[in-house]
Design an enzyme around this catalytic site. Structure first.
Site, PDB file in Angstrom:
ATOM      1  N   SER A   1      36.002  35.072  38.590  1.00 26.54           N
ATOM      2  CA  SER A   1      34.402  35.035  38.237  1.00 26.54           C
ATOM      3  C   SER A   1      34.129  36.016  37.340  1.00 26.54           C
ATOM      4  O   SER A   1      32.868  36.019  36.550  1.00 26.54           O
ATOM      5  CB  SER A   1      33.868  35.252  39.669  1.00 26.54           C
ATOM      6  OG  SER A   1      33.849  36.706  39.945  1.00 26.54           O
TER       7      SER A   1
ATOM      8  N   SER B   1      39.492  37.902  40.652  1.00 26.31           N
ATOM      9  CA  SER B   1      38.366  37.688  39.602  1.00 26.31           C
ATOM     10  C   SER B   1      38.281  38.818  38.437  1.00 26.31           C
ATOM     11  O   SER B   1      37.774  38.726  37.510  1.00 26.31           O
ATOM     12  CB  SER B   1      36.925  37.732  40.315  1.00 26.31           C
ATOM     13  OG  SER B   1      36.728  36.130  40.723  1.00 26.31           O
TER      14      SER B   1
ATOM     15  N   LYS C   1      29.052  43.949  35.147  1.00 29.24           N
ATOM     16  CA  LYS C   1      28.974  42.539  35.830  1.00 29.24           C
ATOM     17  C   LYS C   1      27.773  42.612  36.613  1.00 29.24           C
ATOM     18  O   LYS C   1      27.233  43.586  37.153  1.00 29.24           O
ATOM     19  CB  LYS C   1      30.322  42.365  36.604  1.00 29.24           C
ATOM     20  CG  LYS C   1      30.499  40.949  37.331  1.00 29.24           C
ATOM     21  CD  LYS C   1      31.557  40.895  38.172  1.00 29.24           C
ATOM     22  CE  LYS C   1      31.858  39.445  38.690  1.00 29.24           C
ATOM     23  NZ  LYS C   1      32.905  39.463  39.490  1.00 29.24           N
TER      24      LYS C   1
HETATM   25  N1  GLN Z   1      38.134  32.607  42.435  1.00 28.71           N
HETATM   26  C1  GLN Z   1      38.312  33.154  43.611  1.00 28.71           C
HETATM   27  C2  GLN Z   1      37.199  32.415  44.492  1.00 28.71           C
HETATM   28  O1  GLN Z   1      36.741  31.671  43.576  1.00 28.71           O
HETATM   29  C3  GLN Z   1      38.137  34.565  43.630  1.00 28.71           C
HETATM   30  C4  GLN Z   1      37.030  35.081  43.312  1.00 28.71           C
HETATM   31  C5  GLN Z   1      36.733  36.522  43.165  1.00 28.71           C
HETATM   32  O2  GLN Z   1      37.810  37.279  43.200  1.00 28.71           O
HETATM   33  N2  GLN Z   1      35.324  37.002  43.047  1.00 28.71           N
HETATM   34  O3  GLN Z   1      36.746  32.904  45.368  1.00 28.71           O
END
Ligand code: GLN
Length: 493
Positions: free
Chosen positions: A159, A183, A78
């Site tokens: 994400s 995420s 990632k």
């Molecule tokens: N979707 C969540 C956010 O937007 C979690 C993101 C994540 O776990 N990096 O913060």
């Protein structure tokens, strides 16, 4: 040997070890798959030469009889992980062109264990998002399609959207993800793969671009539970460079895998039965309960009374920490620098940040700055910290009655690109089931449970006690063995 990209990490590792195929053949097959999958926009940069280099090293190591745990396995990383000499952009314009002079601890450990790197994976900007649509590189397109939805492009989740799409499309056998509030788990659920977020502190955060430091955790995403166990073993471990890293030995999770759940009690939290969740999600949840019973577990009702406050609490704490962490992007030290004609230092800060950050990141910085401001600190930030403690306490009390918790991973299957971008609250709701475990720092995993009426994957979510990744993996294995989930996205790209 195109069949190589259908193999799991365990099969690739064992096949290279046994001489069934060479690591070079594996790397070539995945490099070709990465190239063929370009339309999915899953990668921010590809590094076929690095995958080949590691493969040649693996083949040479095999000849010497010195194979390492991941020799012959190429992985995707990632783009939140700093990788030495390779662009590390976090899906943001502000870090475009940033080539770190160092390697994150986690990606470094994978490399030290023999893994190759196929490239860096697209993601929501600074890991803020649930659909990969906030990326400055554009959205990732899921390899999955709705059965009767025409050709609508779907999100792979976020994400870690590029990570999920890469595995689901057979472009990588395994990838790293990060999970601040879901995420790893939500994209795994959306794309029919497995993903585990370990206990907070298991994986070093050093060299992973910070979003919300008290929540961020790295974890693996792969097609099987066993592959997640293999990768996590390599990724985890104490690191003196991260003050929150746990100084504990890394268990041999792969060797500990067993789907016999006799003596385990699985809690079903009644507060997770929320209105508006499609019946199909609840049906998969019920099937999951039956599978765990079949594996020998006893199922008990539990209560996590503060669940409804978890999402609002997360959306105070995470932006607060993000606003502080992102203050370092000032045009001086990393990436983008924009100086307006005749502008002074302040103008450079402002212009760089205005040009460099996207809308969602700016929204988080503004929320975070607000909840940390002198006038509102106690009303929001301090209050959120107190509620976080109550959420942790809920889990502690629940775990007096059970060893594991089973819930759905996400309140819906994958949605279409563009469907939720104009409504941040609808987007934030994606993480309603994932966020409580993040706030409590607990290990949690998504495994595929089945498909909905549109043929799209749905995930089951297991939450374990602190440091008990093994029980989470074992229950995941029990589900994997019983769900018979074999669905793969039909190749259209
Ligand atoms: N979707 C969540 C956010 O937007 C979690 C993101 C994540 O776990 N990096 O913060």
């Amino acid at each position: 040997m195109s069949g190589l990209t259908d193999k799991t990490i365990a099969e690739l590792r064992d096949g290279v070890r046994g001489g069934d195929f060479s690591a070079r053949e594996v790397a070539e097959a995945f490099n070709a798959a990465v190239e063929a999958g370009g339309q999915l926009n899953a990668w921010t940069v590809t590094t076929p030469e690095l995958a080949l280099e590691a493969a040649d090293a693996a083949d040479a190591a095999r000849a010497r009889g010195e194979l390492k745990p991941l020799s012959g396995v190429p992985l995707g990383i990632k783009d939140l992980f700093c990788t030495e000499g390779v662009d590390s952009t976090t899906g943001s314009n502000i870090l475009k062109g940033f080539k770190p002079p160092y390697e994150s601890t986690v990606s470094g450990k994978l490399k030290a264990d023999g893994a190759g790197m196929l490239g860096k994976l697209n993601m929501d900007e600074f890991a803020m998002g649930s659909s990969n649509e906030t990326s400055a590189y554009g959205p990732v397109i899921s390899p999955w399609k709705r059965k009767d939805g025409g050709n609508a492009a779907l999100t792979p989740g976020g994400s870690s959207g590029g990570s999920a799409a890469a595995v689901a499309a057979g472009m990588a056998p395994g990838v790293t993800g990060t999970d601040t509030g879901g995420s790893i788990r939500q994209p795994a659920a959306f794309t029919g793969i497995c993903g585990i977020k370990p206990t907070y502190g298991r994986c070093s955060r050093w060299g992973i671009v910070a979003f919300a430091s008290s929540l961020d955790q790295a974890g693996p995403m792969a097609r099987t539970v066993k592959d997640c166990a293999i990768m996590l073993e390599s990724m985890a471990g104490f690191d003196p460079k991260d003050a929150t890293s746990l100084d504990l030995p890394v268990p041999n999770w792969e060797a500990g895998l067993s789907s016999d759940l006799k003596g385990k009690r699985v809690g079903i939290p009644r507060e997770y039965r929320i209105d508006g969740v499609p019946d199909e999600i609840n049906a998969i949840w019920d099937r999951g309960i039956e599978w765990l019973k079949d594996a020998g577990a006893e199922v008990v009702d539990i209560s996590l009374p503060h669940t409804r406050y978890a999402l609002p609490t997360y959306y105070i704490i995470a932006p607060a920490e993000a606003s502080s962490n992102l203050a370092r992007y000032d045009g001086v030290r990393y990436g983008l620098r924009d100086v307006p004609e005749g502008g002074n230092l302040d103008a450079m800060y402002a212009t760089t940040r205005d040009d460099g950050f996207g809308a969602e990141v700016k929204r988080r910085i503004m929320i975070g700055t607000y909840v940390l401001s002198a006038g509102f600190y106690d009303a929001y930030f301090t209050k959120a910290q107190k509620v976080r403690t109550l959420i942790k306490r809920d889990f502690r009390e629940a775990f007096a009655k059970c060893d594991l918790i089973l819930t759905p991973t996400a309140p819906s299957a994958a949605f279409g690109l563009g469907e939720k971008m104009s409504d941040p609250l609808a987007m934030y709701l994606n993480d309603v089931f994932a966020v409580p475990a993040s706030l409590a720092g607990l290990p949690a995993m998504s495994v595929p449970g089945g498909v909905d009426g549109q043929g799209l994957p749905l995930g089951l979510h297991l939450i374990g006690k602190e440091l008990d990744e093994q029980s989470v993996l074992n229950a995941g294995l029990a589900i994997e063995e019983r769900s018979g989930f074999k669905a793969r996205a039909e190749k259209w790209w």
